[in-house]
Design a protein around this motif. Structure first.
Motif, PDB file in Angstrom:
ATOM      1  N   ASP A  51       0.839  -1.195   0.000  1.00  0.00           N
ATOM      2  CA  ASP A  51       0.000   0.000   0.000  1.00  0.00           C
ATOM      3  C   ASP A  51       0.876   1.248   0.000  1.00  0.00           C
ATOM      4  O   ASP A  51       2.094   1.160  -0.125  1.00  0.00           O
ATOM      5  N   GLU A  52       0.260   2.425   0.167  1.00  0.00           N
ATOM      6  CA  GLU A  52       1.011   3.677   0.090  1.00  0.00           C
ATOM      7  C   GLU A  52       2.012   3.840   1.241  1.00  0.00           C
ATOM      8  O   GLU A  52       2.940   4.630   1.150  1.00  0.00           O
ATOM      9  N   ASN A  53       1.848   3.073   2.317  1.00  0.00           N
ATOM     10  CA  ASN A  53       2.782   3.092   3.437  1.00  0.00           C
ATOM     11  C   ASN A  53       3.816   1.975   3.335  1.00  0.00           C
ATOM     12  O   ASN A  53       4.515   1.693   4.289  1.00  0.00           O
ATOM     13  N   ASN A  54       3.870   1.315   2.194  1.00  0.00           N
ATOM     14  CA  ASN A  54       4.805   0.230   1.904  1.00  0.00           C
ATOM     15  C   ASN A  54       4.561  -0.991   2.783  1.00  0.00           C
ATOM     16  O   ASN A  54       5.470  -1.733   3.106  1.00  0.00           O
TER      17      ASN A  54
END
Length: 58
Positions: A51-54
């Motif tokens: 996701d966007e937070n890795n």
């Protein structure tokens, strides 16, 4: 039981890894079996979704 010579160094034979927020996921080096033999590939068989937070999306 995992042969001690072939224990995955990434997960220390547990088959699980954890990120800095303590989310646990299957080891991407050994595939979750805890062993890594000579000749095994360290890359996962398919791209890893994050996701966007890795964070891993399993």
């Amino acid at each position: 039981m995992v042969n001690r010579k072939n224990v995955c160094k990434a997960c220390e034979g547990t088959g699980m890894l954890a990120d800095d927020e303590e989310w646990q996921y299957t080891c991407t080096v050994c595939g979750g079996d805890g062993s890594f033999s000579p000749g095994d590939r360290a890359e996962p068989p398919s791209p890893i979704n994050v996701d966007e937070n890795n964070r891993l999306l399993d």
